[in-house]
Motif scaffolding. Structure first.
Motif: not given
Length: 404
Positions: A367-374
């Protein structure tokens, strides 16, 4: 070096708070003079001399302390402190070790013992100590001031305590050394990831405590933990000072001698069959250090060791590390489930490490999008510049790969 200078002054004069002021003024004088005139042959002797003179001046200004002033004014430095080889001397009754046990006096609360020792012996700033305790800086400043006053009012003699007192203070002493080492290995603020002078001082003091108590398994465990962790230090940063995570480190740069010594210490300690938190953390570090590559790390064993550690420790960071181990041994979704249970713990919920771990596990889970936000949230919460750069870099890499 500052803790040894402070220890020398307190041993000779007493006056804990006044001696600390004198040492700080000597350090300021060194910061001004040494860049212009060059470092003296024996920096420690120079600092002790300047601090002793300043302490004498301070004592002269206190009419109620005339008798102490006379003793201080008549004192001359021992010859061995003025010789160039003085910095290599580590006497059995090391002043810093005595100061360490003094700061952990039972008249102080455990939190005050640790805070005072980190300030006086470890040389940490009030802000750094506050971050280690997860409390506001003003709260920590008041705590340290009260602790100094309690030591001053106690009339405590500057000497190594007897065996019963030693045992009573040992838990606080070990925890103090653990926090000093951690601040040196992963600085909570500033431009550098590591502060080698703090890790070296923590290891030095741990060796002294181990020499004093060679049969105590937790003392051996703490020393082993420090050695096994510090062994990776040469590989933790790149030429530009950037953080390199363990999985990407060149293990050929790890200090093999420290790893060998640490494994021997923890193996001997665990053989006593009284496992404690420092022994278990050292065992975890040993599993990491013994793996030839990151892919060959025995994550099921690390997971089991963290589960043992969780049964005897309420530290939320242990649970956070356990979530990582679960993810590595059972899959990222299992680790994320563990992480979710920690979100209600106020001690860790707002810490940047919680968000960094979540980002890593989300990235593993695809889940790269959620990972980037985190990762971006972790970077906003981190106070160390190298950690911020690393976390921003991870977020940027995910963004560029997603755009590609």
């Amino acid at each position: 070096m500052a803790p040894r200078v402070l220890g020398a002054l307190v041993r000779r004069y007493g006056h804990f708070a006044t001696a600390e002021d004198a040492v700080q003024e000597a350090l300021l004088a060194a910061a001004v003079q040494w860049p212009k005139e060059g470092m003296p042959d024996n920096p420690r002797g120079w600092l002790i001399t300047v601090a002793a003179r300043r302490l004498t001046d301070l004592l002269r200004s206190e009419q109620a302390r005339r008798r102490r002033e006379d003793a201080a004014a008549a004192w001359t430095l021992p010859d061995e402190w003025l010789s160039p080889a003085a910095d290599q001397l580590v006497p059995a009754s090391d002043d810093t070790l005595v100061l360490l046990f003094m700061c952990c006096h039972p008249s102080l609360s455990p939190a005050s013992q640790i805070a005072l020792t980190l300030r006086a012996v470890g040389g940490l700033t009030t802000a750094e100590i506050a971050r280690a305790f997860l409390v506001p800086e003003a709260t920590m400043a008041r705590r340290i001031t009260r602790a100094k006053q309690r030591v001053k009012d106690s009339g405590l003699r500057f000497r190594l305590p007897g065996e019963p007192e030693r045992a009573e203070r040992l838990g606080a002493v070990l925890h103090v050394l653990y926090l000093i080492f951690n601040e040196g290995y992963a600085s909570t603020s500033g431009p550098d990831l590591q502060r080698a002078e703090l890790t070296a001082e923590a290891i030095r003091l741990a060796r002294l405590v181990h020499r004093l108590l060679p049969d105590n398994p937790e003392v051996a465990g703490l020393l082993a933990l420090m050695l096994l962790t510090d062994a990776r230090r040469p590989a933790r940063t790149g030429p530009d000072g950037a953080l390199i995570p363990m999985a990407e480190q060149d293990r050929g740069l790890w200090n093999a001698a420290q790893i060998e010594e640490g494994i021997a210490l923890v193996s001997e300690a665990l053989a006593q069959r009284t496992p404690g938190p420092y022994q278990l953390q050292a065992a975890i570090a040993a599993v990491h250090d013994e793996a030839p590559t990151a892919d060959q790390t025995d994550w099921p064993q690390i997971t089991a060791l963290y589960e043992m550690l969780m049964r005897i420790s309420g530290n939320p960071m242990v649970a956070l590390n356990h979530a990582v181990a679960v993810a590595m041994s059972q899959g990222p979704r299992a680790g994320l489930d563990r992480l979710e249970r920690l979100r209600s713990d106020e001690r860790v919920a707002g810490d940047h490490r919680m968000y960094a771990v979540r980002a890593h596990l989300l990235e593993m889970d695809g889940d790269p999008m959620a990972a980037r936000e985190a990762y971006e949230e972790a970077a906003r919460r981190a106070t160390s510049f190298p950690q911020q750069r690393y976390l921003h870099g991870r977020a940027a890499r995910l963004k560029s790969s997603g755009e590609g």
